[in-house]
Structure formats: structure tokens, C-alpha cells
Write an enzyme that holds these catalytic residues in place. Structure first.
Site, PDB file in Angstrom:
ATOM      1  N   ASP A  57       0.808  -1.212   0.000  1.00  0.00           N
ATOM      2  CA  ASP A  57       0.000   0.000   0.000  1.00  0.00           C
ATOM      3  C   ASP A  57       0.847   1.270   0.000  1.00  0.00           C
ATOM      4  O   ASP A  57       0.606   2.173  -0.800  1.00  0.00           O
ATOM      5  CB  ASP A  57      -0.934   0.001   1.215  1.00  0.00           C
ATOM      6  CG  ASP A  57      -1.748   1.285   1.299  1.00  0.00           C
ATOM      7  OD1 ASP A  57      -2.786   1.365   0.626  1.00  0.00           O
ATOM      8  OD2 ASP A  57      -1.325   2.215   2.012  1.00  0.00           O
ATOM      9  N   ALA A 114      -4.814   2.672  -0.796  1.00  0.00           N
ATOM     10  CA  ALA A 114      -4.673   1.981  -2.082  1.00  0.00           C
ATOM     11  C   ALA A 114      -5.221   0.559  -1.991  1.00  0.00           C
ATOM     12  O   ALA A 114      -5.899   0.081  -2.902  1.00  0.00           O
ATOM     13  CB  ALA A 114      -3.210   1.963  -2.522  1.00  0.00           C
ATOM     14  N   ASP A 115      -4.923  -0.119  -0.890  1.00  0.00           N
ATOM     15  CA  ASP A 115      -5.473  -1.469  -0.673  1.00  0.00           C
ATOM     16  C   ASP A 115      -6.996  -1.430  -0.661  1.00  0.00           C
ATOM     17  O   ASP A 115      -7.667  -2.220  -1.336  1.00  0.00           O
ATOM     18  CB  ASP A 115      -4.994  -2.025   0.674  1.00  0.00           C
ATOM     19  CG  ASP A 115      -3.614  -2.628   0.620  1.00  0.00           C
ATOM     20  OD1 ASP A 115      -3.179  -3.024  -0.476  1.00  0.00           O
ATOM     21  OD2 ASP A 115      -2.957  -2.690   1.671  1.00  0.00           O
ATOM     22  N   LEU A 116      -7.540  -0.526   0.142  1.00  0.00           N
ATOM     23  CA  LEU A 116      -8.995  -0.456   0.281  1.00  0.00           C
ATOM     24  C   LEU A 116      -9.655  -0.076  -1.040  1.00  0.00           C
ATOM     25  O   LEU A 116     -10.675  -0.647  -1.428  1.00  0.00           O
ATOM     26  CB  LEU A 116      -9.361   0.557   1.367  1.00  0.00           C
ATOM     27  CG  LEU A 116      -8.861   0.229   2.782  1.00  0.00           C
ATOM     28  CD1 LEU A 116      -9.154   1.382   3.724  1.00  0.00           C
ATOM     29  CD2 LEU A 116      -9.486  -1.056   3.302  1.00  0.00           C
TER      30      LEU A 116
END
Length: 408
Positions: free
Chosen positions: A153, A181-183
Site C-alpha cells: 500500500d 490503495a489497498d482499500l
């Protein structure tokens, strides 16, 4: 090894299946994800009733994504069943392909080459189930010069430009306090999967849905990215100020700080009146949006000198009564104590056999007739392996042999 198998009636109690009224109850999802981006995607499906089978390696050391009974893991993996299956063994792949036959969705976030080595990529599974929707999340995309780089991330935050616009002016790059970014990649992938399921109703065919941390991070830049693409402006750090709409930022009070968003001529006028400073409306340095942006330091100082004279609660009451957006700046415990947050049900209760009564984070979207829900907690590793295998027609003797060979 499977020649002697036959359907068997299970005496093991199954975890309760999603009720028929759940929006996605008719879909079966095979979850190969780990850490965060992939589990975020699957959580979007699970919370609306999809029958999710989380597939985990039998002998994997530790837990990918933190301790299983820790807050993060429990929040990410609720509403699933869990089975163990070694996809590095041919028999494990064979069992997985049997699951694929009547599955609707597969989701994975391996590095791009892994699924091809295992023989469980979309093109390998498509002949088994042409209606299969296959979701993939990677660090940098399934193709291109960075395809094989490991994704993380914070790396995506940096490469996607977010760290260059976060923090105080001149501070140097600053990461955002959540894995945005992950979410984002997980939520975008879930959206793509739902679109593919809708399109399947017309075409009868599944397809490969792809997202990446880098793509998600850039899309989430939104107007900041558009400033470069359209106007060729390179945004910088603006701290707690809005980059373009002034005054919008953090201001001191007698007992802390509050957020105020008073951009635009009409709101700015109401703000000055609520502030008890009508002279700021036509002040030669602040009379227009352009002037307020140009003279933001002086603007902020003039406002701060006044907001320091009352408490946060007093100002928030005055500003909201005047139609000026404002609000407190909470610690996490204060967030979930707020009456509006409680009303929205953002803390969802669930009972865990080992942890007792706990709460996890609720969904950020509501449907009027088909609410999301936390039906059951994160399962123990492999908790439903035998039940899933029996559903596939394996008898107890074959299941015992699979365990002995460490395939499950």
C-alpha cells in the site's frame, strides 16, 4: 485417489447459510485472498449475503494479515466459511476445480505469475465454468513492466502521487493513515465483479476482472490528478487546508480544534456572519475566492483569532445552524461514541466463540430493502473443510486420507 468417493450425509453442523432474502445469497464465491486488498473486495460480497468459502493453505506458518483473533483479521474476514486446501499439490487443484464448477466468483490477489504456475488462472478455469467471474488484484497490474513487482500500500501511495500532496507544505512526503490503495483496489474490484455478474445475465459468460493498487490509488486522486491532466498544475502539500477551496481547514477553539468548510461566496458570507465578523465579507484581501486562496495565511489567522474565543461545541452549533459545514475532530473512541455514528450502525455486533461479543466496522452504503449484515464472525482456519468436502461428495474415509496427505 477419488475413485471410491460417494455422496455422504454430514452429521457435522454447518455454519448457517445466508438467508434467501440477502441480496447476493445466490452467488458462491471462492476466496483465495490474503492480507488486505483482496479480503476487502470479498467482504463487500460477503456482507450482502454471498456464500463465501475462504480457502487457506493447510500448513502455512502464521496468518497472512496478522493474528487470526486480532481486530484486523476479524474485521476483514467475517461472514465466510473456511476450508484448508493445498493448491501446490495436484489433488488440491483438482478439488479446487470441482468447487469452481458451480461457483460464480473466484477472487485472488497473488502476484500475477502465481495463478498461472498453479494452473488456476482464468483461462484455465473458463472451460470448467464459462459463467465464472474471476477477480484479480495485484500491485501494479496483470501486464506491463512492473507486473512482477510485489505490491504494498505505501509503495502505491508514493507512486500514485498521494504522498506528494499529503502533509504540511514543505514537510516532505507523508503517507495517509489508512491503507487507502489497498482499500480502493478491493472496493473497485468488488464493483467490477458486480458489473460482470450483471453483464453475465445478458451474455451468459463470465469474464476476468482486474484491479491494482496503483490504478486504485491514481483513480482516488480524483480532482488532484485532473489538475495535472487538464490544467497541467502540479499539486503540492496543503496541510489541513483544502488545496483550492479557502477557507476550508482546521481551526483552534478554547478546548481543541474543529473543521470548517466555508468555500464559495454564499457559504462564506453565512460563515462570516455566524463568526460575528461581517467585516471579513468585503475585506479587500478576502472578498473573492481567488483573493482568499491567494491570502490564505492571513485569512486563516483572522479566523483563528476569533475561533479561539469559544468552545468547539459552541462553534459547531453556531455554524451548523447557519448552514456552514463544520464538525469536531475525533479520536477513534470518540468516533464510535458519536450519536450519529451510533444511529448509522457503523459498529456491528457479532458473537465469536473464543472472543465473546465483539464489534466490527459496518458498511458505508445502505440499501432500502436489502441491508448488509454481519451474520457470523471470522471462522477458525479450516473450520468448514469437512463440510465443504462432503458437499462435493467426499466420504469420511477419503477426507481422512486427504488430511493424512496434508492436501487439506
Amino acid at each position: 485417489m477419488f475413485a471410491g468417493r460417494h455422496p455422504a450425509v454430514s452429521t457435522e453442523p454447518l455454519i448457517s447459510r445466508p438467508p434467501a432474502s440477502q441480496a447476493l445469497a445466490r452467488f458462491k464465491v471462492l476466496d483465495l485472498t490474503r492480507v488486505r486488498a483482496g479480503p476487502t473486495c470479498v467482504r463487500q460480497l460477503a456482507d450482502w449475503g454471498a456464500d463465501v468459502i475462504k480457502i487457506e493453505m493447510p500448513d502455512e506458518a502464521g496468518e497472512m494479515g496478522g493474528p487470526r483473533h486480532g481486530p484486523d483479521f476479524q474485521n476483514l474476514h467475517r461472514n465466510k466459511r473456511s476450508m484448508t486446501l493445498d493448491l501446490k499439490q495436484p489433488q488440491g487443484v483438482e478439488i479446487f476445480k470441482r468447487l469452481v464448477k458451480d461457483a460464480d466468483v473466484v477472487v485472488e490477489n497473488f502476484r500475477p505469475d502465481v495463478k498461472f504456475r498453479l494452473g488456476i488462472d482464468y483461462e484455465s478455469l473458463k472451460p470448467i465454468n464459462r459463467r465464472l467471474v474471476y477477480g484479480s488484484i495485484s500491485g501494479f497490474g496483470q501486464e506491463g513492466p512492473y507486473r512482477d513487482r510485489p505490491g504494498f500500500d505505501q509503495v502505491a501511495q508514493g507512486m500514485g502521487g498521494l504522498m506528494s500532496i499529503t502533509g504540511l507544505p514543505g514537510q516532505g512526503p507523508v503517507r495517509v493513515g489508512i491503507p487507502v490503495a489497498d482499500l480502493g483496489a478491493g472496493i473497485f474490484c468488488a464493483t467490477g465483479i458486480l458489473i460482470a455478474l450483471l453483464e453475465r445475465e445478458v451474455s451468459g459468460e463470465g469474464q476476468w476482472v482486474r484491479s491494482s493498487l496503483l490504478q486504485a490509488q491514481i483513480q482516488l486522486l480524483d480532482f488532484q490528478a485532473a489538475r495535472w491532466l487538464i490544467a497541467h498544475e502540479v499539486p503540492g502539500q496543503a496541510g489541513n487546508d483544502h488545496p483550492t477551496s479557502i477557507p476550508t481547514g482546521v481551526f483552534p477553539t478554547t478546548d481543541g480544534h474543529i473543521n470548517i468548510a466555508a468555500a464559495g461566496a454564499h457559504i462564506y458570507k453565512r460563515f462570516c456572519q455566524a463568526l460575528g465578523a461581517p467585516h471579513l465579507i468585503d475585506h479587500p484581501d478576502f472578498a473573492t475566492d481567488k483573493l482568499r486562496s491567494k491570502n490564505r495565511a492571513a485569512m486563516n489567522q483572522a479566523i483563528s483569532d476569533i475561533t479561539r474565543t469559544k468552545s468547539s461545541r459552541e462553534w459547531i452549533g453556531l455554524f451548523n445552524e447557519a448552514g456552514v459545514p463544520s464538525g469536531p475532530i475525533y479520536r477513534m473512541d470518540e468516533v464510535f461514541a458519536d450519536e450519529q455514528v451510533r444511529h448509522l450502525g457503523m459498529a456491528r455486533p457479532v458473537h465469536h466463540e473464543k472472543l465473546g461479543d465483539i464489534e466490527v466496522v459496518g458498511q458505508g452504503v445502505e440499501l432500502s430493502r436489502t441491508p448488509s449484515g454481519v451474520r457470523y464472525p471470522t471462522p477458525e482456519k479450516g473450520e468448514h473443510t469437512d463440510a465443504v468436502l462432503r458437499d462435493l461428495g467426499f466420504d469420511d474415509a477419503v477426507i481422512a486420507k486427504l488430511r493424512q496427505q496434508k492436501i487439506v
